[in-house]
Design a protein around this motif. Structure first.
Motif, short mmCIF file in Angstrom:
data_model
loop_
_atom_site.label_atom_id
_atom_site.label_comp_id
_atom_site.label_asym_id
_atom_site.label_seq_id
_atom_site.Cartn_x
_atom_site.Cartn_y
_atom_site.Cartn_z
N UNK A 8 1.13 -4.50 -4.92
CA UNK A 8 1.35 -3.85 -3.63
C UNK A 8 0.34 -4.38 -2.61
N UNK A 9 0.83 -4.61 -1.39
CA UNK A 9 -0.07 -5.11 -0.35
C UNK A 9 -0.71 -3.91 0.37
N UNK A 45 4.92 3.55 1.79
CA UNK A 45 4.51 4.57 0.80
C UNK A 45 5.61 4.71 -0.26
N UNK A 46 6.85 4.79 0.22
CA UNK A 46 7.99 4.88 -0.74
C UNK A 46 8.03 3.64 -1.63
N UNK A 47 7.85 2.48 -0.98
CA UNK A 47 7.90 1.22 -1.73
C UNK A 47 6.83 1.19 -2.83
N UNK A 48 5.63 1.64 -2.49
CA UNK A 48 4.54 1.63 -3.48
C UNK A 48 4.87 2.54 -4.67
N UNK A 98 5.90 1.75 -8.92
CA UNK A 98 5.24 2.37 -10.07
C UNK A 98 3.81 2.83 -9.83
N UNK A 99 3.32 2.72 -8.60
CA UNK A 99 1.97 3.23 -8.33
C UNK A 99 2.00 4.76 -8.30
N UNK A 100 0.91 5.38 -8.73
CA UNK A 100 0.86 6.84 -8.69
C UNK A 100 0.57 7.29 -7.26
#
Ligand code: B1M
Length: 210
Positions: free
Chosen positions: A1-2, A22-25, A29-31
């Motif tokens: 993620x950038x 935020x949705x993309x992150x 799979x980021x918490x």
């Protein structure tokens, strides 16, 4: 993620882009905690530093604040999801004269996430609003947030008002916000101070178990 891209979008007050990133992150799979700490908080931190250095001005900070809210709205269901019956009730508000609510909202979301019932009094909450909320909701804990050195003293005013109303001893009082310290909390007669949302949750849990 950038994360830099997310921080830059927040810094530039790009509401839709921050929500989308935020949705993309999360999709990647980021918490929620990772997105908060590595993306959103990094961005708002830079806003604070540049505001202090007169590199940013109030309208720009306001836009960044809105972008921060947009990101937090995406995270909210994840930070505040919990199961089972409420652990206890926590009344929280930003004190009178103070309009900052990002940190207070974060604390509220995390408390909800561990199963607390959170009653949010919003911003610019005068002492009598806290008193009314205690009478109505019978919380175990009351939390006050202040981000300005000029509004910190309102915490002491509120505690005094709760004493005068005979309500002080019915609740534990937690204070927090960037200018607030442990020493200040002790000086004004609060029961505790929390540096950030995670420590606010930890302290609330300790109090509810004791
Ligand atoms: Co203002 N502002 N602001 N601002 N603003 C600060 C706080 C400031 C430090 C900026 C600076 O100079 N570097 C400075 C205060 C200086 C001081 O008093 N020493 C400042 C100023 C001066 C002002 C105005 C006076 C500017 C003006 O009008 N000239 C004005 C005041 C308005 C008012 O309140 N009456 C003002 C206005 C605004 C906006 C409205 C534009 C906007 C707020 C938008 C909003 O909240 N909806 C804004 C913003 C965004 C900021 C900064 C940049 C970011 C604050 C933030 O959201 N941080 C801020 C600079 C900074 O803090 N770095 C600044 C992120 C947030 C997650 O952190 O809120 O600290 P924080 O919350 C943390 C902890 O503190 C803690 O947990 C949270 C999560 O970890 N915590 C608690 C918070 N509450 C807690 C309660 C607890 C426990 C822990 O228990 C109950």
């Amino acid at each position: 993620m950038d994360w830099n891209r997310m921080g830059d979008a927040l810094y530039d007050g790009k509401v839709d882009e921050v929500a989308a990133l935020t949705k993309q992150a999360l999709d990647k799979g980021h918490t929620a905690q990772e997105v908060l700490n590595q993306g959103l908080l990094m961005g708002i931190d830079k806003v604070g530093k540049d505001f202090k250095a007169d590199l940013l001005f109030l309208p720009e900070v306001l836009r960044s604040g809105k972008a921060m809210h947009a990101g937090m709205d995406v995270l909210k269901p994840l930070l505040s999801e919990s199961e089972g019956t409420a652990l206890g009730t926590f009344v929280i508000g930003t004190v009178k004269g103070d309009l900052h609510d990002i940190g207070k909202n974060l604390v509220g979301m995390m408390l909800s996430g561990v199963g607390m019932e959170v009653v949010d009094l919003g911003i610019d909450a005068p002492a009598d609003k806290f008193a009314e909320a205690i009478k109505e909701h019978h919380p175990q804990i009351v939390g006050m947030s202040a981000l300005l050195t000029t509004t910190m003293d309102e915490m002491e005013t509120t505690i005094q008002a709760l004493k005068d109303a005979g309500l002080r001893d019915k609740v534990k009082i937690m204070v927090g916000g960037a200018p607030v310290t442990q020493d200040f909390a002790e000086k004004i007669g609060a029961d505790g101070y929390a540096y950030d949302a995670v420590s606010a949750v930890d302290l609330a849990r300790v109090w509810l178990q004791s």
